[in-house]
Design a protein around this motif. Structure first.
Motif, short mmCIF file in Angstrom:
data_model
loop_
_atom_site.label_atom_id
_atom_site.label_comp_id
_atom_site.label_asym_id
_atom_site.label_seq_id
_atom_site.Cartn_x
_atom_site.Cartn_y
_atom_site.Cartn_z
N ARG A 136 0.83 -1.20 0.00
CA ARG A 136 0.00 0.00 0.00
C ARG A 136 0.87 1.25 0.00
NH1 ARG A 136 -3.56 1.72 3.30
NH2 ARG A 136 -5.24 1.93 1.83
N ALA A 167 -3.56 8.42 -0.54
CA ALA A 167 -4.02 7.36 0.37
C ALA A 167 -5.51 7.10 0.15
CB ALA A 167 -3.75 7.75 1.82
N GLY A 171 -7.20 3.54 -1.12
CA GLY A 171 -8.28 2.90 -0.37
C GLY A 171 -9.53 2.73 -1.21
N SER B 175 -9.09 4.63 4.46
CA SER B 175 -7.67 4.75 4.14
C SER B 175 -7.14 6.12 4.56
CB SER B 175 -7.50 4.53 2.64
OG SER B 175 -6.15 4.51 2.28
#
Lengths: 217, 217
Positions: A136, A167, A171, B175
């Motif tokens: 990630r 980010a 996600g 996230s």
């Protein structure tokens, strides 16, 4: 045996090991994605791979190591697939588009990989989540760099929020890919274009300066 | 003992149990978020709660049950906080804005809850991920309903993609909240506005029909 013959023989011995490791990992990904980590048995993996259990243990270790090796390999394949789709010569929106296309193509073609990578590894937790976190981070850095380049090529200072938005996009992609596994009737191009349309307008506004503000109540 | 006295006494006996359960859960959330599931000990939870271990076992079961109870309670609190921020009389963008504000406010004020809910539960996996999946489904349905209402109040048929985009937004929020834990210098309002700006323009385009299309190569 001459030196040449010895070299050749070493090479011959080495090749089977790589091939065997690939066979083992292919089989392990299949079995893990079908049965889940807990219910997957080394007997089944050994049978599907056509490689004896002692050899699996010797090459890739026990079940936990084998699962971690699967995650590492599949994560690397995914990141390579995305990198192959994107070149920095493309316009920023096209870079993001090709990145998303490559991501959803990978998930669509390698559903078992994605199941192992995301669903299985997430639901197993523990040491596996570190492999996932590393993947990630790499993905977030990639998108962040893209957003920063996108701003600087327009002669503007990048917004403070680029890493945060990167980010958010990572996600969103993971979550949408998970939704998609349960809706295989939608094409990979369609899913990618939904996400592209969702985020690009928002990213664009970072640059053009159009912002949403709450209406006074 | 008169009936009235008996009722009163039953009520008095009941109250302490609820209070004790809350004490236990508060302590458990603190200890789980600090040490992680594996390293958290029932001794520590018992000490922090001021409730004996046998009583914890009697009320909420062993460590696994206790952790699941924490996730259920924190998830319920989070969903209630979001629901409290949003009313369907607000315009769709304001509903989303208030929902995001409430979400990031909750995460900011209840960092321990979020750590247990998201980081710990995700990295533990197993039975806990089902509690999490149930919470995610509720959140996705909430956003999906909002997007559908948003389209229908404008007299348009909702796009096919509303559920997918709802899933994307929930993933983006999770996230981004995770990113935020490592960047506490950013205010909750700022984080919420970043995400709002990222997605609302994209959601808006669902309705206005503006779309991003790849440039021909």
């Amino acid at each position: 045996m001459s030196v040449d013959e010895e070299r050749r023989s070493t090479r011959v011995k080495r090749l089977p090991r790589e091939v065997r490791e690939r066979q083992i990992l292919d089989a392990a990904v299949r079995v893990f994605s079908q049965y889940g980590y807990h219910n997957a048995s080394m007997d089944e993996i050994s049978e599907v791979a056509g490689v004896s259990k002692p050899m699996i243990y010797a090459y890739l270790g026990h079940k936990e190591d084998l699962f971690a090796a699967c995650i590492r390999r599949e994560a690397t394949m995914l990141m390579e697939a995305i990198a192959a789709g994107v070149t920095t010569e493309q316009a920023p929106d096209m870079q993001l588009w090709h990145g998303l296309r490559a991501f959803f193509q990978f998930v669509g073609e390698q559903k078992q990989s994605w199941r192992v990578l995301h669903r299985q590894a997430t639901s197993q937790g523990g040491p596996f989540s570190e492999e996932l976190l590393a993947m990630r981070s790499r993905a977030i850095n990639l998108v962040d760099a893209l957003l920063v380049r996108s701003a600087t090529t327009r002669g503007e200072a990048p917004a403070k929020s680029t890493e945060a938005l990167a980010a958010a996009l990572v996600g969103a992609s993971e979550s949408l890919a998970d939704w998609w596994l349960d809706h295989p009737e939608v094409s990979d191009k369609t899913v990618a274009s939904w996400l592209m349309n969702l985020v690009w307008m928002g990213f664009g506004d970072l640059v053009t300066g159009t912002v949403w503000t709450p209406t006074p109540e």
